[in-house]
Design an enzyme around this catalytic site. Sequence first.
Site, PDB file in Angstrom:
ATOM      1  N   GLY A   1       3.379  -0.436   2.581  1.00  0.00           N
ATOM      2  CA  GLY A   1       2.748  -0.954   4.150  1.00  0.00           C
ATOM      3  C   GLY A   1       4.464   0.343   5.136  1.00  0.00           C
ATOM      4  N   ASP A   2       5.316  -0.845   5.412  1.00  0.00           N
ATOM      5  CA  ASP A   2       6.348  -0.652   5.857  1.00  0.00           C
ATOM      6  C   ASP A   2       6.621   0.964   5.906  1.00  0.00           C
ATOM      7  OD1 ASP A   2       7.109  -3.050   6.242  1.00  0.00           O
ATOM      8  OD2 ASP A   2       9.101  -2.221   4.566  1.00  0.00           O
ATOM      9  N   VAL A   3       5.808   2.077   4.827  1.00  0.00           N
ATOM     10  CA  VAL A   3       6.870   3.078   5.387  1.00  0.00           C
ATOM     11  C   VAL A   3       5.827   3.967   5.478  1.00  0.00           C
ATOM     12  CG1 VAL A   3       7.239   5.546   3.589  1.00  0.00           C
ATOM     13  CG2 VAL A   3       8.497   3.248   2.949  1.00  0.00           C
TER      14      VAL A   3
ATOM     15  N   GLN B   1       0.923  -1.684  10.251  1.00  0.00           N
ATOM     16  CA  GLN B   1       0.275  -2.064   8.968  1.00  0.00           C
ATOM     17  C   GLN B   1      -0.361  -2.172   8.378  1.00  0.00           C
ATOM     18  OE1 GLN B   1       3.699  -4.693   8.632  1.00  0.00           O
ATOM     19  NE2 GLN B   1       4.942  -3.696   7.296  1.00  0.00           N
TER      20      GLN B   1
END
Length: 407
Positions: free
Chosen positions: A178-180, A210
Site C-alpha cells: 500500500g505504501d510502495v 493508498q
Amino acid sequence: MSATPAPRRGPLDGLLVLDITRVVAGPYCSMILADLGARVIKIEHPSDPDYVRDFPPFVGTGDDRFSAFFAQYNRHKQGITLNLKHETGRDLLKQLVARADVLVENFRPGTMERFGVGYETLRAENPRLVYAAISGFGQTGPNALKPGFDNSGQATGGLWSMNGYPDRPPVRVGTIVGDVSATLFATIGVLAAVREAERTGLGQMVDVSQQDSVLALTENAVVKYTVDGDIAGPLGNAHPFVRPYGQFPCKDGHVFFGGYNDKLWALSCRTFGAPHLLEDPEIDTMAKRFVPEVYTRRIEPVIEDWFREYTKAELEAMAGDDIPLCAVKNIREVVEDPHIAARDMIVDVEYPGGRVDMFGTPIKLSRTHAQTRGRAPRLGEHNAEVYAELLGLDADALRAMTSMGAI
C-alpha cells in the site's frame, strides 16, 4: 562525516524537492527523485522527527547508532528541522517553497491547511510549485479524513481479500505494498507535473491515495466483476486463467513454473522426460489442461513428480533460457544472487557506525545513471548549510530560531 550529497549530474539535476514526509509513503518518493539527481531537503519537526529513525535494524552504537530502515528510504537527502506549528517555522517554509520545484507531504488531508501552509497558500508563494500529497484515501471523497496506513490501503483497495488460499481467511501481502504503490504513482505524478510546469510555468497538486493505488494493482478483478459479476477471491499460488503457472515443491524448496501454453508445455515434457504426454488426448491442448478437474488430477501430479528429486539450482539449469522456471528465493538468496549483484541492486553506504547494505534502484538509465550511495542525514544536520544558502540566514539567526522552537 557530512551527508551532503556529492555533486552529480543525474537526469533530475537542478530540481529542488522539499520532503515533509515520514515512514515510507513519501520518503520513498523523494528518495527515488534523489537517486535520479534531484536535491532533496528532508524537513522534520525538531522534537518530533520521522519516527522511523527508531525502527530496527540498527547500525553502530552510542552516538553513531542509526536506523538502517530510515537510512534505506532517506539516502541522498539533506536534513533540516522546522516546526510548522510555530509562526516563524511556517514563514521559513514559505520562503523555502519560493525556491523549490516540488513539495511532498503525507499528512492526513487538511493537516497542512490547519498549519496555514496548505496547497492554495503555498502556490501563492510559488505558482510553479508541484505539490504532491500522499494519503490513505485521497484529498476528496467521504473517507478523505480517515487515518491511512499500509494495511488500510491493502484492506480497502481489494488486494487483501484476494490474497491467501481459498479455504482460509484472506492474508495481507507480505510487504508494504500500500505504501510502495502510492509512492510509485506519486513519483510518476510528480514527474508528469514537473514536465507540465516546465512547459507552462504552472504547478499543480498531485493527489495520490493508498486505496486508489492498491486498487490499480488488482489486475483483472475489476473488469471480472463489472463484466461478469465475479468477485475475485484468494487463489493461493494459482493463476486465474492459465495453468500450470505457480509454485511447485522440489528437493530443497520450491520453484515457480509457468509452462502453460502449448509450446512451453511441449518443451517441458521433452526436458523432463515425458514426451509421451504430448500425444495424450485429454491434456494435449492448453484449453484442456486449464480445466480445473483435469489440471488437479493429471497435470499437478506430473509436475510434482518431475521436480521432486531435483534441487532448485538443478531445475533452473535444466530449464535453461527456454522454460519459465525459477527458484522461489528467500531474502538471503536474493541478496547473494550474482544476477542481483550484476544489476547493482544491493548497494553499500558507509555510516559513522558501520556500513549499511540496502536495495539499489531498479531504474537503469543508459547515460545519466541513478546514484544510490549517498547516506541519510542526521536530524537537522544541514540546518546551517541549507538556511544560509537558500535563505541567507546566519548563525545568530539560527540560534535564535532554535531557542524559540521554530527550527
